[in-house]
Design an enzyme around this catalytic site. Structure first.
Site, PDB file in Angstrom:
ATOM      1  N   ARG A 134      10.623 -10.455 -22.512  1.00  0.00           N
ATOM      2  CA  ARG A 134       9.419  -9.749 -22.942  1.00  0.00           C
ATOM      3  C   ARG A 134       9.136 -10.044 -24.416  1.00  0.00           C
ATOM      4  NH1 ARG A 134      10.329  -3.627 -21.348  1.00  0.00           N
ATOM      5  NH2 ARG A 134       8.319  -3.395 -22.418  1.00  0.00           N
ATOM      6  N   CYS A 187       9.851  -1.029 -29.455  1.00  0.00           N
ATOM      7  CA  CYS A 187      10.110  -1.500 -28.089  1.00  0.00           C
ATOM      8  C   CYS A 187       8.762  -1.637 -27.389  1.00  0.00           C
ATOM      9  CB  CYS A 187      11.051  -0.551 -27.341  1.00  0.00           C
ATOM     10  SG  CYS A 187      10.463   1.154 -27.216  1.00  0.00           S
TER      11      CYS A 187
END
Length: 307
Positions: A195, A256
């Site tokens: 990611r 995040c």
């Protein structure tokens, strides 16, 4: 002396046997939408006796479009007070994630720390470790605890906004020139490598993966032992920071996808003898939708891969 930030299932069971006293147990389970699980229903199906469910999506600022945004003081005080928690309580938080071991409990821990709560701990391994240890659970509709007054003491330095993160990142080049790498505030991303690099999609399929320029990647699952599904030792946690090129003794901001797994970085820093790391609350979800294009690297978008 503050309570240990990490407690075992055996420790909690013994406290329950002796009488909890000031200990209040919170089920901080929260699931990503793609998992198609219902944390509230699971709380009714199986929970530690006396546990109250802490819903990240409700103990939040509901006036903004981003999910589980850090709440105003008055919202946190009202919600937590209705859980029977006072400022003097020792809060023990667990969540229910047998696949990873723990997922959302650190976010709840960080929220309490950001409101100045002294005694707050995570149950190592969460509900799966409790059940594996042979300790009992109960089921059925929970009864509402007696409400008490909760007085928060907000620590604004522990909650970072997008403009603050942009300022930190904009100063990196200048700081590196003047002071070297040691003069920079570290911005550390707890998402998976795929990611972060932009090769794997985000759970939210309509936004691209990728990362903010100038950030470092340290996957939150690096802190969990894959066998026991509990936190690694303090020495191992320190080693994980080091392997990623992160120095927890230096200023740091954790980020995040939406502000949940970043809290593992904050907890690991605190547990290894360093401070509570500030968290960029909006994280990548806010940043990729609102920050200038030249401050990020964009990757794949899930909905494009499905075409």
């Amino acid at each position: 002396m503050a309570a240990s930030p990490l407690v075992s299932a055996g420790w909690l069971a013994q406290r329950m046997k002796e009488g909890l006293g000031a200990i209040k147990i919170l089920d901080g389970t929260w699931h990503m939408a793609v998992w198609k699980r219902d944390a509230q229903a699971e709380h009714q199906e199986s929970r530690i006796e006396g546990a109250v469910h802490f819903d990240l999506d409700q103990v939040a600022d509901l006036t903004v479009p981003l999910p589980h945004t850090f709440p105003p003081q008055e919202v946190f005080a009202e919600k937590v007070g209705k859980m029977g928690i006072s400022s003097d309580s020792h809060v023990v938080i667990y969540d229910n994630n047998a696949n990873i071991g723990m997922f959302s409990a650190p976010r709840v821990w960080w929220m309490f720390k950001a409101f100045g709560h002294k005694d707050v701990s995570i149950l190592d391994g969460g509900l799966p470790a409790w059940v594996k240890g042979g300790f009992p659970t109960i089921s059925g509709p929970p009864s509402a605890p007696n409400a008490v007054e909760y007085t928060p003491h907000y620590e604004p330095n522990l909650v970072k906004r997008m403009d603050q993160v942009l300022e930190i990142l904009s100063k990196r080049d200048q700081n590196q020139k003047e002071e070297g790498e040691g003069g920079c505030v570290q911005v550390v991303d707890a998402r998976s490598s795929g990611r972060f690099k932009g090769t794997d999609p985000e759970p939210r399929r309509d936004i691209p993966s990728g990362h903010m320029l100038g950030t470092t990647n340290l996957f939150f699952r690096s802190f969990i032992d894959p066998e026991s599904k509990r936190f690694k030792t303090k020495e191992q946690l320190t080693e994980e920071f080091s392997k990623a090129g992160v120095d927890p003794s230096r200023p740091m901001v954790a980020t995040c996808g939406s502000g949940v797994s970043a809290c593992f970085l904050s907890f690991a820093s605190y547990h290894t003898g360093h401070g509570v790391v500030p968290v960029y609350d909006g994280s990548w979800m806010e940043f990729v939708l609102n920050a200038p294009e030249d401050t990020m690297v964009k990757g794949v978008k899930g909905e494009d891969l499905e075409k």
